[in-house]
Design a protein around this motif. Structure first.
Motif, PDB file in Angstrom:
ATOM      1  N   HIS A 276      39.349 -22.276   2.896  1.00  0.00           N
ATOM      2  CA  HIS A 276      39.765 -23.049   2.819  1.00  0.00           C
ATOM      3  C   HIS A 276      41.443 -24.284   2.438  1.00  0.00           C
ATOM      4  CE1 HIS A 276      35.107 -23.741   3.491  1.00  0.00           C
ATOM      5  NE2 HIS A 276      35.550 -22.956   1.915  1.00  0.00           N
ATOM      6  N   ALA A 277      41.452 -25.031   3.583  1.00  0.00           N
ATOM      7  CA  ALA A 277      42.659 -25.244   2.995  1.00  0.00           C
ATOM      8  C   ALA A 277      43.164 -26.654   3.394  1.00  0.00           C
ATOM      9  CB  ALA A 277      43.568 -24.527   4.248  1.00  0.00           C
ATOM     10  N   LYS A 317      41.715 -27.205   6.942  1.00  0.00           N
ATOM     11  CA  LYS A 317      41.285 -26.012   8.482  1.00  0.00           C
ATOM     12  C   LYS A 317      40.335 -24.802   6.994  1.00  0.00           C
ATOM     13  CE  LYS A 317      45.941 -25.757  10.397  1.00  0.00           C
ATOM     14  NZ  LYS A 317      46.918 -25.163  10.777  1.00  0.00           N
ATOM     15  N   TYR A 318      39.169 -23.968   8.030  1.00  0.00           N
ATOM     16  CA  TYR A 318      38.761 -23.643   7.435  1.00  0.00           C
ATOM     17  C   TYR A 318      38.606 -21.705   8.304  1.00  0.00           C
ATOM     18  CZ  TYR A 318      33.958 -20.845   6.522  1.00  0.00           C
ATOM     19  OH  TYR A 318      32.955 -20.238   6.149  1.00  0.00           O
TER      20      TYR A 318
END
Lengths: 477, 296
Positions: A276-277, A317-318
């Motif tokens: 994750h991000a 984002k994933y």
């Protein structure tokens, strides 16, 4: 231990003649000597880069386009209430707007995204990047856009400032928000979000100036930056300079020295591991000069004042563990901006009003050089978009986007006006054969508030092919 | 006794480095590179790994967490030869840390410390995602990793001269271990019938072990297996012995089809040590490959 080693070598030598790729036929396959290159300087990088020539990359971006309103969708959008200077101000006649930077003639707007029905070569980008010397990197991008060549960006960044500082000089895309500094080939949809296009302009905030940014030495990512920009961005820093007097009457517009646009931004990204991000951003901007001149039938309607904006942006984002290609990758992205303009207005007649009388008729209300309406007012507009992209297969993604501008949409002009918002719904299917090419099918439905409250709807279809070749650089987050 | 000697030696070295320098901050692009830095740097380095080993490093992207690690890094340890070209340049650009830019003593890439196989190929992307400077997947060759460790020790010595001897000793020990283990691995893998890979990465290991590479599921580097290419592979390899080895993150479909059609086993492999992996983990990683090869 030695016995084992020697035994192993002996066995290897007996079983296998010799590693084929080495030169000497008798060479020990376990002797790493042949794997050592000549002594290397520290920090050496192995690269295909062509020595002192800049890295060149080219992007070709073309599309087949159609809509259900006779090709007028882009013009409808440009007339959106609250975002079109020559319109929606309660005047019967249509004005011709002159804003700083880009002057678009109605109907033939040269603007990013305005397409004809059928085939369009939207643009060809040519980018050159190089390290200048130990102190500077440089980047230049030209855009061939229809018949014109534009300088999209040309900037120099420092590479040796201490303490996490970096300075940037030249013409560049501002770091305000998230999508503003991306080139069209990095977008997840064919076109720019409405909030970016209508609040700022066809190119977003693309200005000449300086930027200073700082990456904090923290365990969580924090980057702060400020920019001083010349101030030419249509939506917030339109600049015309002084206009000639009319019959001895001064216009309200004045020359002002740059920089006229100042921005600040902060980006924060907590560390969420490898899957994750998230990055959250906030930005503000102040323009010391905002000038417009709308040429009505008998007078110039001039606006002069200041503008400011603030915005919030976020991207998540994933990237699933063990994912292959784009499958399962997910990206959620959104931005909100709020713009205020604080303007003085003064109308100066260059012809007689009303026009049907002789100019020297005493019944004439206004003579050339007369001053008409004088007022001070505020404009307030905002907008946001939210989009999601999901990887349905290794090389396929689908995207959905919702755009709305004018949730706040009012102007103090002529005693006060308030308009409805405009909306757009977009869906896209992307096929990315490699990281160097992309095919996109995009549908969009616009629901635009025009002419003080009427609504115009349109549907658009884009079939886009985008390729990049050459030494294409990495994209940042 | 050994630990006592090491302890005394370390104590002595620490005492010599009078204003005991803090540990060097190292940003390693992959877990394998983190392993290398940990092995050579020992307790004098603190390591951040930028990209995990459970996915294709080609397809990773620059992220803020990488910029955090690069911002505070004294040394960047990369595989190099543009393997990380899709994200490392952008992450470096966003980190505002001149110390770890290419050309500085704070930049190290393993690919620059060893010779590369398949160098000099055409720079033509019509041939897929090619690397004309040579195959960058050097982390799959234990001997090259040994050589890279020696080069890394020399570079660490520049950044932290007080511990130069320790770095050199660590690297020499690792290189010797790799040589010794490789001899055993070659023995055990002898006679392996050959391997079909997905991508041209483990080719470094297979060549080192003298195991034939029978082909690649990717029709061209970076292009996922197509039905047609898989059919061609099956036709070409019909009647042969072999095995299919793919990384856990690589598509299962093509590999499965080949395995089924030819009656070959399909093995799902790893290409990296765990995030905090040590030299033992690297040996175990290569062992996991040898184990599959020696059963044939």
């Amino acid at each position: 231990m030695h016995r084992f080693l020697i035994g192993g070598i002996a066995a290897a030598l007996v079983t296998f003649p010799a590693a084929a790729q080495t030169s000497g036929p008798q060479q020990d396959p376990l002797d790493p000597a042949s794997l050592r290159p000549a002594p290397q300087p520290l920090g050496k990088q192995v690269t295909a880069g062509s020595r002192f020539n800049p890295a060149v990359s080219v992007i070709i971006d073309g599309a087949w386009y159609t809509d259900n309103v006779g090709g007028e969708a882009f013009e409808i959008l440009r007339e959106a209430d609250g975002f079109s200077a020559g319109h929606g101000h309660g005047h019967e006649e249509e004005g011709e707007e002159h804003g700083g930077g880009h002057e678009d003639e109605h109907g033939h707007g040269h603007s990013h995204g305005a397409l004809e029905r059928g085939f369009n070569l939207r643009e060809v980008e040519i980018a050159l990047a190089a390290t200048v010397d130990p102190y500077f990197d440089a980047f230049v991008m030209f855009v061939f856009d229809g018949d014109e060549v534009e300088l999209e960006e040309a900037f120099v960044t420092t590479r040796s400032l201490p303490a996490g500082l970096q300075a940037k000089f030249g013409k560049f895309l501002s770091d305000v928000g998230y999508i503003n500094k991306q080139h069209p080939h990095s977008w997840d949809f064919f076109d720019r979000p409405l909030v970016s296009e209508l609040l700022f302009g066809d190119h977003g905030i693309q200005e000449t100036g300086v930027q200073l940014s700082w990456v904090a030495p923290t365990a969580q990512y924090l980057r702060l930056g400020v920019e001083a920009l010349q101030g030419e961005t249509e939506g917030i820093a339109a600049y015309l300079g002084a206009e000639d007097d009319v019959e001895g009457t001064a216009r309200i517009l004045e020359d002002t020295a740059g920089p006229r646009l100042f921005t600040g931004f902060a980006k924060f990204a907590p560390d969420l591991g490898f899957e994750h991000a998230v990055q959250l951003g906030a930005s503000v901007g102040y323009s010391s000069t905002f000038q417009q001149s709308i040429e009505r039938e008998t007078f110039y309607q001039d606006h002069e004042g200041t503008a400011n904006f603030w915005g919030l942006d976020g991207v998540y984002k994933y990237l699933p563990s063990g994912g292959s290609g784009l499958r399962g990758a997910f990206k959620l992205q959104g931005e909100y901006f709020y713009r205020t303009r604080d303007l003085d207005r003064r109308d100066v007649f260059f012809a007689c009003e009303p026009e049907d009388l002789a100019c020297d008729d005493p019944l004439n209300e206004f003579q050339p050089g007369d001053i008409g309406v004088q007022e001070s007012f505020k404009d307030r507009q905002d907008g946001f978009y939210l989009q999601a992209v999901y990887g349905v297969a290794q090389r396929w993604t689908v995207g959905l986007r919702y755009d709305e501008v004018g949730l706040t949409n009012r102007s103090g002009i002529d005693g006060g006006e308030e308009w409805d918002s405009s909306k757009r719904y977009t869906a896209a299917l992307n096929f990315l054969p490699t990281e160097f090419s992309r095919l996109r099918l995009q549908f969009a439905r616009g629901d635009i508030s025009v002419d003080d409250g009427e609504r115009e709807e349109y549907n658009q279809v884009f079939l886009q092919l985008q390729v990049n070749f050459g030494a294409h650089g990495a994209h940042t987050f | 006794m050994n630990w006592l000697r090491q302890l005394l030696l370390t104590g002595l070295l620490l005492a010599l480095a009078a204003p005991a320098a803090a540990a060097l901050q190292v940003a390693a692009t992959t877990p394998n590179m983190g392993m290398l830095a940990r092995t050579v740097g020992g307790e004098h380095v603190v390591i951040d790994v930028l990209a995990p080993g459970d996915r294709d490093v080609h397809h990773f992207e620059a992220r803020p967490s990488m910029m955090v690690a690069l911002r505070r890094a004294d040394l960047l340890v990369a595989v190099g030869a543009e393997l990380e070209g899709g994200w490392l340049p952008a992450a470096l650009k966003g980190a505002n840390n001149p110390a770890v830019l290419p050309g500085r003593p704070g930049y190290f890439e393993a690919a620059a410390a060893v010779t590369l196989e398949d160098a000099g190929g055409p720079a033509d992307r019509g041939l897929g995602d090619v690397h004309p400077m040579g195959n960058p997947h050097v982390y799959f060759d234990p001997l090259r990793m040994g050589v890279a460790a020696e080069a890394l020790a020399r570079q660490l010595a520049v950044l932290d001269p007080a511990h130069a001897a320790e770095f050199a000793a660590n690297a020499a020990a690792f290189a010797a271990r790799m040589q010794q283990e490789t001899a055993g691995w070659r023995d055990r893998a002898a006679g392996a019938p050959g391997v079909l890979l997905n991508h041209k990465d483990a080719v470094y290991l297979l060549r080192r072990l003298d195991v034939p590479v029978l082909g690649y599921l990717e029709p061209l580097p970076g292009i996922p297996a197509t039905a047609r290419h898989v059919s061609e592979l099956i036709e070409d390899l019909q009647g042969r012995e072999g095995l299919v080895m793919r990384m856990a993150y690589e598509p299962a479909q093509g590999a499965g089809r080949v395995g089924e059609a030819l009656g070959w086993p399909v093995y799902v492999m790893q290409n990296n040590v765990p995030i905090d992996g040590t030299a033992d983990d690297y040996v175990a990683l290569i062992e996991s490959w040898v184990l599959r090869l020696e059963r044939h």
